[in-house]
Design an enzyme around this catalytic site. Sequence first.
Site, PDB file in Angstrom:
ATOM      1  N   SER A 120       0.823  -1.217   0.000  1.00  0.00           N
ATOM      2  CA  SER A 120       0.000   0.000   0.000  1.00  0.00           C
ATOM      3  C   SER A 120       0.852   1.260   0.000  1.00  0.00           C
ATOM      4  CB  SER A 120      -0.869  -0.019   1.263  1.00  0.00           C
ATOM      5  OG  SER A 120      -1.528   1.204   1.421  1.00  0.00           O
ATOM      6  N   LYS A 177       1.630  -3.495   6.659  1.00  0.00           N
ATOM      7  CA  LYS A 177       2.041  -3.791   5.280  1.00  0.00           C
ATOM      8  C   LYS A 177       3.562  -3.684   5.142  1.00  0.00           C
ATOM      9  CE  LYS A 177      -1.841  -4.762   3.268  1.00  0.00           C
ATOM     10  NZ  LYS A 177      -2.064  -6.046   2.579  1.00  0.00           N
ATOM     11  N   TYR A 231      -2.158   0.130  10.109  1.00  0.00           N
ATOM     12  CA  TYR A 231      -2.388  -0.552   8.832  1.00  0.00           C
ATOM     13  C   TYR A 231      -1.147  -0.429   7.943  1.00  0.00           C
ATOM     14  CZ  TYR A 231      -3.839  -1.384   4.072  1.00  0.00           C
ATOM     15  OH  TYR A 231      -3.887  -1.839   2.784  1.00  0.00           O
TER      16      TYR A 231
END
Length: 330
Positions: free
Chosen positions: A117, A145, A141
Amino acid sequence: MTILVTGGAGYIGSHVTRQLIEQGHDVVVVDNLNRGHRCAVDSRCIFYEVALNETERLVEVMTNHSVEAVLHFAALAYVPESVAQPLWYYENNVSGSISLLKAMHQADVGKLIFSSSCATYGIPDSLPITEETPQMPIHPYGWSKLVFEQVLKDYHAAHPDFAVTFLRYFNVAGCSTDGSLGEDHDPETHLIPIVLQVALGQRECVTVYGTDYPTPDGTCVRDYVHVDDLAAAHILALNSLQAGDCRTYNLGNGQGFSVKQIIAAVEQVTGRSIPVKYGERRAGDPPSLYASAELIRQELGWTPRYAEVSEIIQTAWDWFRNHPHGYTPE
Ligand code: UFG
């Protein structure tokens, strides 16, 4: 080639699965159906309801179907939720992914495309974001990743024939144009679906999260890329993956649109006016993120078909109008 798709019942995974099948691949989907939709999985592929932490079952699936490559989409992916429940995010996105990698190791599967991402870049010092831009996430988040990218780099260093490509997505939007696949999140937090739900009368208004960002109109700027263009990039990445590769590509259109610009574009596409409320900033939102996707264009010849944000919104509008309750029948 037989491909294992994790998270193939989800929004992006289901669109990529469709393209893989159309390109002649055999596809096996695993999904825990926590947030995915069983009916979004193409009927031409084999489906197992399996979670990422079920290592032994994953080994069995990979071995029984002679899987040669894995496309790994399965993840939790809401920024504000990750801020509120970080352990859940690390458990799913890091521990779950390590379980998958262990299963690949045991089943001797040596190719992986990993859904990473733009959130791994945090708040970049300069724009557009290239693959060399330093990665410094600002929420769990994004960290989840980035941590798994590092796990994969270390695994690759120890197993030089292992081949991996990191695809760092920007804001994925739009829906398949034949109307059979679309976006159906619960809860829905993404801007374009929310504004379209306002256009449909399902919500009273959209709240704009923050108007005091250092951007031209004070609202956050993002780079929107169509889900089918993103899917096409996965096929190119897979077809070009050679033993020993460790590649990274940004996947965005290269142009930033503010929240206000997106709302105006939705008004123009739908012909309906969108009531707006102005609210506080949302946790974890960087002011401005847009990509340089030159590398994947040059190395793999990726050319997005949906260059205009209005075209992307149109495909989403077609889906939302025809499926006001998503995959659930009325
Ligand atoms: N926004 C609003 N009102 C809403 C919803 C969103 O103003 O009701 C704003 C957000 O604050 C943000 C922009 O619209 O500024 C886009 O928000 P989205 O939730 O649509 O997308 P994000 O940029 O937060 O998230 C996307 C991906 C994530 C990824 C992230 C990287 O969905 O997986 O980009 O920043 F991590």
